[in-house]
Design a protein around this motif. Structure first.
Motif, PDB file in Angstrom:
ATOM      1  N   GLU A 106       0.782  -1.193   0.014  1.00 22.50           N
ATOM      2  CA  GLU A 106       0.041   0.036  -0.113  1.00 22.50           C
ATOM      3  C   GLU A 106       0.957   1.229   0.128  1.00 22.50           C
ATOM      4  OE1 GLU A 106      -3.023   0.261  -0.505  1.00 22.50           O
ATOM      5  OE2 GLU A 106      -3.670  -1.879  -0.303  1.00 22.50           O
ATOM      6  N   LEU A 107       2.133   1.139   0.691  1.00 24.15           N
ATOM      7  CA  LEU A 107       2.838   2.277   0.766  1.00 24.15           C
ATOM      8  C   LEU A 107       3.514   2.647  -0.683  1.00 24.15           C
ATOM      9  CD1 LEU A 107       4.463   2.458   4.126  1.00 24.15           C
ATOM     10  CD2 LEU A 107       2.394   3.683   3.435  1.00 24.15           C
ATOM     11  N   LYS A 108       3.965   1.286  -1.133  1.00 23.13           N
ATOM     12  CA  LYS A 108       4.637   1.677  -2.456  1.00 23.13           C
ATOM     13  C   LYS A 108       3.835   2.248  -3.592  1.00 23.13           C
ATOM     14  CE  LYS A 108       7.002  -1.162  -6.223  1.00 23.13           C
ATOM     15  NZ  LYS A 108       7.303  -2.659  -6.413  1.00 23.13           N
ATOM     16  N   LEU A 109       2.271   2.094  -3.425  1.00 19.73           N
ATOM     17  CA  LEU A 109       1.381   2.601  -4.364  1.00 19.73           C
ATOM     18  C   LEU A 109       1.440   4.074  -4.275  1.00 19.73           C
ATOM     19  CD1 LEU A 109      -1.447   0.254  -3.996  1.00 19.73           C
ATOM     20  CD2 LEU A 109       0.129   0.253  -6.180  1.00 19.73           C
ATOM     21  N   ILE A 110       1.893   4.678  -3.222  1.00 19.36           N
ATOM     22  CA  ILE A 110       1.574   6.287  -2.855  1.00 19.36           C
ATOM     23  C   ILE A 110       3.117   6.761  -2.843  1.00 19.36           C
ATOM     24  CG2 ILE A 110      -0.652   6.030  -2.158  1.00 19.36           C
ATOM     25  CD1 ILE A 110       0.585   6.365   0.933  1.00 19.36           C
ATOM     26  N   ASN A 111       4.001   5.869  -3.195  1.00 22.79           N
ATOM     27  CA  ASN A 111       5.469   6.324  -3.048  1.00 22.79           C
ATOM     28  C   ASN A 111       5.862   6.589  -1.522  1.00 22.79           C
ATOM     29  OD1 ASN A 111       8.104   6.604  -4.271  1.00 22.79           O
ATOM     30  ND2 ASN A 111       7.703   8.812  -4.600  1.00 22.79           N
ATOM     31  N   ARG A 112       5.373   5.984  -0.785  1.00 22.60           N
ATOM     32  CA  ARG A 112       5.924   6.262   0.774  1.00 22.60           C
ATOM     33  C   ARG A 112       6.751   5.086   1.132  1.00 22.60           C
ATOM     34  NH1 ARG A 112       2.840  10.308   3.514  1.00 22.60           N
ATOM     35  NH2 ARG A 112       4.569   9.935   5.227  1.00 22.60           N
ATOM     36  N   HIS A 113       7.310   5.178   2.438  1.00 23.51           N
ATOM     37  CA  HIS A 113       8.237   4.253   2.873  1.00 23.51           C
ATOM     38  C   HIS A 113       8.118   4.252   4.480  1.00 23.51           C
ATOM     39  CE1 HIS A 113      10.116   3.636  -0.995  1.00 23.51           C
ATOM     40  NE2 HIS A 113      10.178   5.180  -1.110  1.00 23.51           N
ATOM     41  N   TYR A 114       8.272   3.340   5.359  1.00 25.30           N
ATOM     42  CA  TYR A 114       8.396   3.394   6.588  1.00 25.30           C
ATOM     43  C   TYR A 114       9.768   3.281   7.022  1.00 25.30           C
ATOM     44  CZ  TYR A 114       8.430  -1.966   6.336  1.00 25.30           C
ATOM     45  OH  TYR A 114       8.698  -3.244   6.149  1.00 25.30           O
ATOM     46  N   GLY A 115      10.393   3.839   8.406  1.00 25.84           N
ATOM     47  CA  GLY A 115      11.551   3.843   8.530  1.00 25.84           C
ATOM     48  C   GLY A 115      12.187   2.868   9.746  1.00 25.84           C
ATOM     49  N   GLY A 116      11.098   2.218  10.331  1.00 21.06           N
ATOM     50  CA  GLY A 116      11.430   1.124  11.247  1.00 21.06           C
ATOM     51  C   GLY A 116      11.599  -0.135  10.810  1.00 21.06           C
ATOM     52  N   GLU A 117      11.685  -1.223  11.592  1.00 25.03           N
ATOM     53  CA  GLU A 117      11.855  -2.596  11.559  1.00 25.03           C
ATOM     54  C   GLU A 117      10.621  -3.435  12.113  1.00 25.03           C
ATOM     55  OE1 GLU A 117      15.627  -4.095  12.871  1.00 25.03           O
ATOM     56  OE2 GLU A 117      16.917  -2.394  11.672  1.00 25.03           O
ATOM     57  N   PHE A 118      10.488  -4.452  11.609  1.00 23.77           N
ATOM     58  CA  PHE A 118       9.396  -5.362  11.784  1.00 23.77           C
ATOM     59  C   PHE A 118       9.913  -6.547  12.860  1.00 23.77           C
ATOM     60  CE2 PHE A 118       6.191  -3.778   8.954  1.00 23.77           C
ATOM     61  CZ  PHE A 118       4.959  -4.242   9.297  1.00 23.77           C
ATOM     62  N   THR A 119       8.805  -6.752  13.653  1.00 23.90           N
ATOM     63  CA  THR A 119       9.363  -8.197  14.442  1.00 23.90           C
ATOM     64  C   THR A 119       7.741  -8.810  14.554  1.00 23.90           C
ATOM     65  OG1 THR A 119      10.347  -9.407  16.191  1.00 23.90           O
ATOM     66  CG2 THR A 119       8.717  -7.432  16.939  1.00 23.90           C
ATOM     67  N   CYS A 120       7.603  -9.871  14.984  1.00 20.86           N
ATOM     68  CA  CYS A 120       6.426 -10.861  14.979  1.00 20.86           C
ATOM     69  C   CYS A 120       6.158 -11.370  16.385  1.00 20.86           C
ATOM     70  CB  CYS A 120       6.544 -11.849  14.004  1.00 20.86           C
ATOM     71  SG  CYS A 120       5.099 -12.986  13.758  1.00 20.86           S
ATOM     72  N   SER A 121       4.846 -11.060  16.923  1.00 23.71           N
ATOM     73  CA  SER A 121       4.463 -11.509  18.184  1.00 23.71           C
ATOM     74  C   SER A 121       3.982 -13.136  18.037  1.00 23.71           C
ATOM     75  CB  SER A 121       3.539 -10.760  18.822  1.00 23.71           C
ATOM     76  OG  SER A 121       2.340 -10.611  17.677  1.00 23.71           O
ATOM     77  N   LEU A 122       3.550 -13.605  16.809  1.00 25.00           N
ATOM     78  CA  LEU A 122       3.312 -15.077  16.717  1.00 25.00           C
ATOM     79  C   LEU A 122       4.705 -15.908  16.797  1.00 25.00           C
ATOM     80  CD1 LEU A 122       1.553 -17.438  16.074  1.00 25.00           C
ATOM     81  CD2 LEU A 122       2.044 -16.778  13.547  1.00 25.00           C
TER      82      LEU A 122
END
Length: 212
Positions: A106-122
């Protein structure tokens, strides 16, 4: 990002038209909460119109109807606002690979990016709560007797309960391994460490901290 702590991040959850953006699926709801120093301080929730009808299965599964989406703002508008909300915070989701795919799409479609990193609670829960019969969010919430009012498969409620699950796991690490300031990077390590080696990982980390 490695210096940031695991008790300060944004927890997010998407409801979508299907399982994968690679198949043309889109987001229909985003819910998120910001945790700062172990406390939920902000929340974000919005339906979004994907520009097409959702299936009867998705309507039944999420409770989000086509009539509700018809009045919702378009995805690009909501996602731009959500990207501003995220900022450079690290990110957490339950089954994060799913939510990360949709966020990036969804961010690629509006040419935006997030700056953090992901982790997974599962992935973390499989290692830190191995006694649970299932590691779905609903079963973990029931297993840990976490209080909450709302419906699963609605984005904000799922994000809220994921946040409570996450804080519960951080508390377990603090109590069992005496690590009070838990780095986000350590939780990323926990999530990809074989189950039998997690205790050793945390014990070794505690010893390293004590030696400084």
């Amino acid at each position: 990002m490695a210096h940031k702590l695991a008790n300060s991040l944004v927890v997010l959850d998407f409801e979508t038209t299907g399982l994968s953006p690679d198949n043309g699926d889109r987001a229909i709801e985003i819910g998120a909460v910001r945790i700062v120093d172990g406390e939920i301080t902000e929340q974000f929730q919005a339906l979004m119109n994907p520009g097409r009808q959702v299936s009867p299965f998705i309507e039944d599964y999420t409770g989000i109807t086509n009539a509700m989406l018809a009045d919702a703002r378009p995805c690009d508008e909501v996602m731009s606002e959500f990207c501003d909300f995220i900022g450079d915070d690290n990110l957490l989701a339950h089954n994060a690979s799913f939510d990360q795919k949709f966020l990036e799409h969804e961010l690629k479609l509006i040419n935006r990016h997030y700056g953090g990193e992901f982790t997974c609670s599962l992935l973390a829960a499989r290692r830190l709560i191995p006694e649970s019969d299932s590691h779905s969010l609903g079963n973990l919430v029931k297993h840990l007797e976490l209080a909450g009012e709302g419906d699963f498969h609605r984005a904000l409620f799922d994000a809220q309960m994921t946040a409570k699950l996450w804080l519960s796991m951080l508390n377990v690490i603090n109590e069992q391994f005496h690590i009070s300031s838990i780095p986000f990077s350590l939780m990323q390590q926990v999530s990809c460490t074989p189950k039998k080696q997690v205790a050793s990982l945390l014990q070794d980390y505690n010893l390293q901290q004590c030696s400084f």
